[in-house]
Enzyme design. Structure first.
Site, PDB file in Angstrom:
ATOM      1  N   GLN A 255       0.828  -1.208   0.000  1.00 42.73           N
ATOM      2  CA  GLN A 255       0.000   0.000   0.000  1.00 42.73           C
ATOM      3  C   GLN A 255       0.861   1.256   0.000  1.00 42.73           C
ATOM      4  OE1 GLN A 255      -3.813  -1.887   2.441  1.00 42.73           O
ATOM      5  NE2 GLN A 255      -2.485  -0.491   3.516  1.00 42.73           N
ATOM      6  N   ASN A 284      -3.983   2.668  -0.245  1.00 39.83           N
ATOM      7  CA  ASN A 284      -3.755   2.662   1.199  1.00 39.83           C
ATOM      8  C   ASN A 284      -5.086   2.665   1.937  1.00 39.83           C
ATOM      9  OD1 ASN A 284      -2.710   2.863   3.774  1.00 39.83           O
ATOM     10  ND2 ASN A 284      -2.326   5.068   3.623  1.00 39.83           N
ATOM     11  N   ASP A 311       3.551  -6.787  10.500  1.00 43.23           N
ATOM     12  CA  ASP A 311       3.858  -5.498   9.885  1.00 43.23           C
ATOM     13  C   ASP A 311       5.159  -5.583   9.105  1.00 43.23           C
ATOM     14  OD1 ASP A 311       1.636  -3.998  10.878  1.00 43.23           O
ATOM     15  OD2 ASP A 311       2.588  -3.997  12.848  1.00 43.23           O
ATOM     16  N   ASP A 313       7.653  -3.446   9.227  1.00 39.28           N
ATOM     17  CA  ASP A 313       8.813  -2.968   9.979  1.00 39.28           C
ATOM     18  C   ASP A 313       9.133  -3.833  11.186  1.00 39.28           C
ATOM     19  OD1 ASP A 313       6.554  -2.295  11.384  1.00 39.28           O
ATOM     20  OD2 ASP A 313       7.244  -0.307  11.985  1.00 39.28           O
ATOM     21  N   ASP A 423      -6.896  -5.120  15.635  1.00 36.93           N
ATOM     22  CA  ASP A 423      -6.446  -6.364  16.253  1.00 36.93           C
ATOM     23  C   ASP A 423      -7.177  -6.626  17.567  1.00 36.93           C
ATOM     24  OD1 ASP A 423      -5.271  -4.237  17.567  1.00 36.93           O
ATOM     25  OD2 ASP A 423      -3.213  -4.854  17.164  1.00 36.93           O
TER      26      ASP A 423
END
Length: 747
Positions: A255, A284, A311, A313, A423
């Site tokens: 995205q 996105n 994720d 990162d 989540d």
């Protein structure tokens, strides 16, 4: 080799036809020496002084002592006591792999009472069908192996001491029961090397299980703005060859404005994964949109038993994926298995152990009896009692979370709320359906902690409040949402008194969007963020400068009259400070505070109403607002006051639903049944549209069964009812290519 009082080794032929399956392998770190304390311990007294101080303080005052960080030499100690990685003989690396073996120096004692290599017995006892665990160790060289166990209170004691008198490789197996580990406790072992040193060839924790193939997994990575980290993650997954037999597909949901596939290192990083990597490019639509796409692709492919959400990162240890899949395979019922989170910057600091939603506040936080930011480099597992008590959470962050496909088919996809609470809402939704979430020790990742950034004041403030309200409407069992509404009012007051007007505007917009009904969630998921950023930039408090000299000096009293700390120390000081601050904000601005240039600049600023009198919502084309220093906090909070519990008894509320409310000229519609309903007021005040009074949370099933009655009460109610797992996309069926997918139960 002498084995006094040793448990009997497991039988080679199990009468039930079960076979030994590896639950958890003992592994060592790679090249990152900052994480050594998570894998091996060479100083068993690390943190013992802090533990002694806490015990003494607790016995005398009933309160825990404040721990003071102490610099440690964990890495240096480990390097002098044990060698692993490239320092291990080459034939062992070829035989068992690069992370399985270690050489212990002569006379040194090494403990595996560590986060990654101790066995969390209470979790396997509570959530899986495993009733006993077998420790298998291959060692070479004269040594002693000492087995330990702990209790839920953190008390530890030896189970058995095994003496090895041969310099040749030997295999030790001991079967240990899980029966005592009801509320907590771990198993681990120490090795004391002989005079010529000892080599640990490999060690595993195993259990007898039914002969069944291991579950298969796909990995879903939502990519936005961290291409270097994503490329490194793909490289790590490609080198984890032990994981490949279980791995179906790695979905990269891209995205990002700059596509991940254009990164110069992408092709090389994905080479070892081959056709397993699938890059799906879409707009996105936030973390919830990206993870929903991974869920949907995994379900549609029909090959995997699980999808692991992560994720871009996040740094992962592939060993944790193997452990999560094994735990889920052996769970008593379909179970969400989550990885715990370490700080990316302080590598040995455990940032999130287990998380829960506080029912009364309806806010996320640490699970009961757990703490955040525990540093294993300062205090090891053996000297940290709270780590020995099993922690049961409500959800796990999607930095690393394994979800069974069966659960997705029943519950649907993530709620379409862009970011924040997706989540947590999914974990609570699963919990209410009988599917637990287990944050499993030994399964972990590294990510930048959210405490290093304050996203409660920028555009994220909108998503924090809106999604918190939506999740509470869906799941809260507390009357009137518990403390949620009053706490929201407190935050608004705090932002106003702090002159954080952009934050206040965003939070008010969040409330009004909730009041408008659930349709806006899908309609604006891809367009809302630019609107929020544009709205925020219309306020001076949201604009930043790189140079501190760009701001005028603060106006304050002379330095000698300023206290070193102005933090209130008691309730009287707190109330006094709050009252004086409120009075100061209500006073008109003093003339001459700003120079003519600053006033001219601000006169040209776009004006956006915090509370347009009797008109539409913030940010919806209304431009009749006063300037920033002219806002009256009382008027600003007007709409906030309409999120209040309805007055009167249940009988009175039913009567109100049948006709106009005397004295107010408003019509009240009752939505829902029993003790779970919404009130909706219609009439001139407080706005042109309609306001929503929140009582107890409605249930989707109740709304569905009462749909006919709802239509009679009001034909224009903004309430959608969808079946579980049904896709919603602006009223259309989901498209196959580049689609926005959100299977969700309507509000």
């Amino acid at each position: 080799m002498t084995d006094e009082n040793a448990p009997a080794p497991p039988p080679s032929d199990d009468p039930q036809g079960r076979r030994l399956r590896v639950l958890q392998r003992v592994v060592f770190p790679g090249e990152d020496l900052d994480v050594v304390p998570l894998y091996v311990e060479t100083n068993t007294e690390r943190g013992a002084s802090e533990l002694a101080a806490e015990v003494a303080a607790s016995s005398m005052t009933g309160r825990n002592a404040t721990s003071v960080p102490i610099a440690t030499g964990a890495v240096g100690e480990a390097q002098s006591s044990i060698r692993f990685g490239d320092d291990v003989p080459g034939h062992l690396l070829e035989e068992v792999g690069p992370r399985r073996s270690a050489v212990i120096s002569a006379g040194r004692r090494v403990s595996f009472a560590t986060y990654f290599n101790a066995f969390p017995a209470s979790y396997w006892r509570r959530w899986t069908t495993v009733d006993a665990v077998t420790l298998r160790i291959r060692v070479a060289g004269e040594s002693k192996v000492i087995l330990y166990r702990s209790t839920a209170k953190g008390h530890s004691h030896p189970v058995e001491t095994i003496t090895i008198e041969s310099d040749y490789a030997e295999t030790i197996e001991r079967t240990l029961p899980l029966t005592p580990f009801i509320d907590g406790g771990w198993y681990w072992f120490d090795i004391v090397a002989g005079p010529r040193g000892t080599t640990l060839i490999e060690a595993d924790w195993l259990a007898l299980t039914d002969p069944a193939p291991a579950g298969r997994v796909s990995i879903g990575i939502t990519a936005f703005g961290a291409p270097d980290d994503l490329v490194q993650k793909l490289r790590v997954l490609g080198e984890a060859t032990d994981l490949h037999p279980l791995l179906d597909t790695v979905y990269v949901i891209d995205q990002s404005p700059k596509r991940v596939s254009d990164h110069p290192g992408f092709q090389d990083a994905a080479k070892k994964l081959g056709a397993r990597v699938q890059v799906i490019e879409q707009g996105n639509i936030g973390g919830s949109g990206g993870f929903s796409r991974s869920m949907d692709e995994t379900v549609r492919a029909g090959q995997s038993d699980y999808v692991l959400l992560s994720d871009d990162d996040v740094e992962i240890d592939p060993e944790g994926i193997l452990r999560a899949v094994t735990f889920a395979d052996l769970a008593r019922k379909p179970t969400i298995v989550g990885g715990q989170m370490f700080s990316r910057y302080e590598r040995s600091v455990l940032h999130a152990f287990a998380e829960a939603v506080a029912p009364y506040r309806w806010w996320w936080g640490n699970a009961p009896n757990t703490k955040s930011r525990h540093d294993f480099g300062r205090r090891n597992l053996q000297n940290t009692p709270w780590l020995h008590r099993r922690a049961d959470g409500d959800y796990n962050g999607w930095w690393m979370c394994l979800i069974p496909v069966r659960v997705i088919k029943e519950l649907g996809l993530a709620i379409p709320i862009f970011i924040k609470w997706d989540d947590a809402e999914y974990g609570v939704r699963a919990r209410d359906r009988g599917y637990p979430t287990v944050s499993l020790p030994g399964v972990a990742c590294w990510q930048a902690p959210w405490t290093d950034k304050n996203d409660a004041l920028d555009w994220n403030a909108y998503y924090h409040l809106r999604n918190r309200l939506v999740a509470a409407l869906l799941h809260s069992q507390e009357p009137h949402g518990g403390k949620l509404l009053s706490e929201s009012l407190e935050r608004q007051l705090q932002a106003l008194l702090s002159m954080q007007y952009s934050t206040t505007a965003l939070r008010l917009l969040a409330i009004e969007d909730v009041l408008s009904g659930p349709e806006h969630l899908h309609r604006e998921i891809g367009t809302k963020l630019p609107q929020l950023k544009e709205l925020r930039q219309q306020y001076a408090d949201a604009r930043g400068e790189a140079d501190l000299e760009s701001f005028p000096p603060p106006r304050r009293r002379a330095p000698e009259a300023v206290k070193s700390s102005t933090t209130p120390t008691n309730k009287v000081n707190l109330l006094t400070k709050a009252a004086s601050g409120a009075i100061h904000q209500l006073r008109p601005p003093q003339p001459g505070v700003q120079d003519d240039a600053a006033q001219a600049e601000r006169a040209e600023q776009p004006r956006v109403a915090l509370v347009p009198g009797g008109a539409g919502a913030v940010g919806r084309g209304h431009h009749r607002a006063v300037q920033r220093d002219q806002h009256k906090p009382g008027r600003v909070l007007l709409r906030q006051g309409h999120l209040r519990p309805p007055l009167g008894s249940l009988t009175r509320r039913t009567e109100l639903a049948r006709g106009p409310r005397q004295g107010l000229g408003q019509q009240v519609a009752l939505v829902g049944r029993g003790e779970r309903f919404l009130h909706r007021l219609r009439g001139p005040p407080p706005r042109r549209g309609e306001a929503l009074e929140v009582s107890l949370a409605p249930r989707v099933g109740e709304l569905r069964t009462q749909l006919a009655q709802l239509r009679q009460l009001g034909r224009d109610l903004p309430v959608q009812v969808r079946g579980a797992g049904q896709h919603i996309l602006d009223g259309q069926q989901p498209q196959r290519d580049r689609r926005v997918l959100h299977g969700q139960q309507g509000l």
